[in-house]
Write a protein that holds these residues in place. Sequence first.
Motif, PDB file in Angstrom:
ATOM      1  N   THR A 149       0.494  -1.667   0.155  1.00 25.26           N
ATOM      2  CA  THR A 149      -0.301  -0.023   0.036  1.00 25.26           C
ATOM      3  C   THR A 149       1.120   0.905   0.154  1.00 25.26           C
ATOM      4  O   THR A 149       0.403   2.327  -0.063  1.00 25.26           O
ATOM      5  CB  THR A 149      -0.823   0.117   1.166  1.00 25.26           C
ATOM      6  OG1 THR A 149      -0.391  -0.407   2.521  1.00 25.26           O
ATOM      7  CG2 THR A 149      -1.785  -0.936   1.602  1.00 25.26           C
ATOM      8  N   ASN A 150       2.206   1.427  -0.246  1.00 24.44           N
ATOM      9  CA  ASN A 150       2.785   2.606   0.151  1.00 24.44           C
ATOM     10  C   ASN A 150       2.438   3.197   1.204  1.00 24.44           C
ATOM     11  O   ASN A 150       2.459   3.882   0.961  1.00 24.44           O
ATOM     12  CB  ASN A 150       3.516   3.224  -1.815  1.00 24.44           C
ATOM     13  CG  ASN A 150       4.356   4.446  -1.307  1.00 24.44           C
ATOM     14  OD1 ASN A 150       5.521   3.675  -0.277  1.00 24.44           O
ATOM     15  ND2 ASN A 150       3.830   4.858  -1.816  1.00 24.44           N
ATOM     16  N   ALA A 151       2.648   3.114   2.732  1.00 26.10           N
ATOM     17  CA  ALA A 151       2.226   3.912   4.064  1.00 26.10           C
ATOM     18  C   ALA A 151       3.218   4.377   3.909  1.00 26.10           C
ATOM     19  O   ALA A 151       4.347   4.654   3.213  1.00 26.10           O
ATOM     20  CB  ALA A 151       2.917   2.549   4.774  1.00 26.10           C
ATOM     21  N   GLY A 152       2.426   5.266   5.059  1.00 28.52           N
ATOM     22  CA  GLY A 152       3.371   7.305   5.081  1.00 28.52           C
ATOM     23  C   GLY A 152       3.251   7.393   6.590  1.00 28.52           C
ATOM     24  O   GLY A 152       4.204   6.322   6.845  1.00 28.52           O
ATOM     25  N   GLY A 153       2.670   7.741   6.739  1.00 25.50           N
ATOM     26  CA  GLY A 153       3.085   7.585   8.715  1.00 25.50           C
ATOM     27  C   GLY A 153       3.738   8.934   9.060  1.00 25.50           C
ATOM     28  O   GLY A 153       3.034   9.955   8.356  1.00 25.50           O
ATOM     29  N   LEU A 154       3.938   9.441  10.182  1.00 25.25           N
ATOM     30  CA  LEU A 154       4.911  10.268  10.661  1.00 25.25           C
ATOM     31  C   LEU A 154       6.179  11.197  10.771  1.00 25.25           C
ATOM     32  O   LEU A 154       6.348  11.906  10.281  1.00 25.25           O
ATOM     33  CB  LEU A 154       4.760   9.960  11.981  1.00 25.25           C
ATOM     34  CG  LEU A 154       3.892   9.425  12.713  1.00 25.25           C
ATOM     35  CD1 LEU A 154       3.441   9.679  14.484  1.00 25.25           C
ATOM     36  CD2 LEU A 154       2.527  11.169  12.741  1.00 25.25           C
ATOM     37  N   ASN A 155       6.927   9.979   9.642  1.00 24.92           N
ATOM     38  CA  ASN A 155       7.918  10.157   9.475  1.00 24.92           C
ATOM     39  C   ASN A 155       8.407  10.871   7.985  1.00 24.92           C
ATOM     40  O   ASN A 155       9.622  10.420   7.700  1.00 24.92           O
ATOM     41  CB  ASN A 155       9.165   9.619   9.827  1.00 24.92           C
ATOM     42  CG  ASN A 155       9.705   9.209  11.343  1.00 24.92           C
ATOM     43  OD1 ASN A 155       8.993  10.432  11.900  1.00 24.92           O
ATOM     44  ND2 ASN A 155       9.827   8.059  11.796  1.00 24.92           N
ATOM     45  N   VAL A 156       7.551  10.968   6.611  1.00 24.40           N
ATOM     46  CA  VAL A 156       7.445  11.281   5.656  1.00 24.40           C
ATOM     47  C   VAL A 156       8.312  11.824   5.079  1.00 24.40           C
ATOM     48  O   VAL A 156       8.992  11.992   4.456  1.00 24.40           O
ATOM     49  CB  VAL A 156       6.418  10.604   5.065  1.00 24.40           C
ATOM     50  CG1 VAL A 156       6.786  11.563   3.358  1.00 24.40           C
ATOM     51  CG2 VAL A 156       5.728   9.669   5.296  1.00 24.40           C
ATOM     52  N   ILE A 157       8.042  12.807   5.986  1.00 24.46           N
ATOM     53  CA  ILE A 157       8.825  14.995   5.385  1.00 24.46           C
ATOM     54  C   ILE A 157      10.673  14.043   5.348  1.00 24.46           C
ATOM     55  O   ILE A 157      11.355  14.736   4.148  1.00 24.46           O
ATOM     56  CB  ILE A 157       8.263  16.040   6.540  1.00 24.46           C
ATOM     57  CG1 ILE A 157       8.990  17.092   5.941  1.00 24.46           C
ATOM     58  CG2 ILE A 157       8.744  15.056   7.787  1.00 24.46           C
ATOM     59  CD1 ILE A 157       9.146  18.143   6.902  1.00 24.46           C
TER      60      ILE A 157
END
Length: 473
Positions: A149-157
Motif C-alpha cells: 500500500t506504500n504506507a506513509g506515517g509520521l516520518n515521511v517528511i
Amino acid sequence: MSELRPADDGFLRQLRGLIPDAAFQADPAPFLTEPRGRWQGRGQVVSPATTQEVSVLLRACFDAQVPVVPYGGGTGLVGGQIAEDITPVILSLHRMAQVRAVFPEENVIEVDAGIILADVQAVAEAAGRLFPLSLASEGSARIGGLLATNAGGLNVIRYGNARAQCLGLEVVLADGTIWNGMSRLRKDNTGYDLRDLMIGSEGTLGVITGASLRLMPRPGDEATALFVVPDPTAAVRLLARTGERIGEAVTAFELIHRQGLAFLAEAGIAHHAPFVRPPEWMVLIKVGLPTGQSAQAALEQLFEGALDLVSDGVIAQSQQQAQDLWAIRELIPEANRKIGSISSHDISLPISAIPDFIAKAPDEIGKIGPFRINCFGHLGDGNLHYNVFPPQGTSRDAYLAEREAVKTTVHDLVHSFGGSVSAEHGIGRLKVADLERYGDPAKLTMMRAIKTALDPRGILNPGAVLRHSGDHG
C-alpha cells in the motif's frame, strides 16, 4: 479475464494435498473484518510458511481460477483486504515473519513480508540503526502490506514513504512464478523497476513475500515542540522557515486543529493539555540531530526566529513531556472513532494550496449540512486527514444519507487544487470509483494493461484498485 470460481470445500481438499496442514486456518473470522466495520468478508484462510508454499498455492489458484486476497496485518482502511462478493483464498502471511539477515555496515535488513513493523524497528534498534517507517498501527501492520500500500506515517517528511525504505523485493506472481528481486544495491539500472511497480499495487499484481529494507543512522539527539500559530498560512510559512533553519533534520511536522483537542475531551480520552485554552491551530514538530548537536536548542532558536508566526509554544524538557505531546496527536484518531465520522478523507495537496483548501472546504461542506470538521495531519508532506462529523449531540447514523455527497464535495475540491484523494491509505475497494473519476485516462489504461499482463486470469485481489471485469459501477 476469465470467470472466477469460489474457494469451496472441493478446492480446499485439493490444496491440502499440496500444502502442509499447518497452513490451514481453522477459524477465518479474524480475517473477515476491517477496522472501520464497513465490510464483512468471506473466504478460506491459508497461511503458508515459505515462499515456495506461496508459489504452490498461487499456481493451484491460477490453474483453477480461484481468487486470492493477500492479507497482511488487516489494518488497511480502504477495504483492500476484504472481499464481500466472492469467496477467495485469503492468503495470510503471518507465519512468514522472520528476519532473514541484517547488514549493519550496509544499513540493510532482509525480512519476510509477514513480519510486524514494530519487530523490524526493534531489530534495527538492537543493531544500532533506525527503521524510520512509523505509524499508529505499527504494532500489528506487516511489512508486506505496508509495501503493497506504500504506507506513509509520521516520518515521511524526512525519510519518505514505504517505497523509499525498500531496496528489493521477493514476489510471487499470479501463476506461481517467484521473482527474486531481493537486491541490496542502491544502484541497479538494468531495465524496468519492477520493485516500484509492485510497491503500491495492493496485492493486485503479485504477492510480496520478502523485502530488503534500508536502515538509517539513529539520530544522536531528538526534541519535540508544540507551537501555536494563528492559521494554516502561518503553519506553511513556519514549515518553510523550519526547513531553512534546521534542514533535513526535521523528522515530523504535524498540523493540529482545536477540534481534535475538543474531541479528546468529548470522548473522555485522558491526555496532558499543554495550554490552558486550546488554541485554534498548532504544529507539532520533531527534530533529530547527529550526536554532539542539541535538538532542543535548535527548536528554541526556531521559536525565537519565528515570533512573527508563532504566538506560544511548548518545547519538551524530557522524554516524558515529548511523549505527552505526541500522545495528543496519536490519540486524535481514537477520539475520531469514538465520535463517529460521517465521512473521512485521506487527501494530499500541494503544500502552498493547503491554506486555501482549508479556508474553502467548510463553506462547501456547509451547503450539505451543519457538520463539524476535524482537520489534522502531516503538513510536512502535504497529507491531511480531513474528517467530517455530525453536529454535537447527534449521531452519524442520522447523516449517513449525506456521506456520498460530503465525500464527493471534498474530493472534487481536492482535485480542483491539484491534489490526490488517496495520500497514504491506498485505493482498496473503497476508492475504485474515485480513481475512475479523478484518475488520468492514460494512466488507467496503462494500469489495466499491466494488470492483464501480470494477472491474465484476474485472480489477485479482484475488485481492489481496478474494477473487476465482472463488477458494474
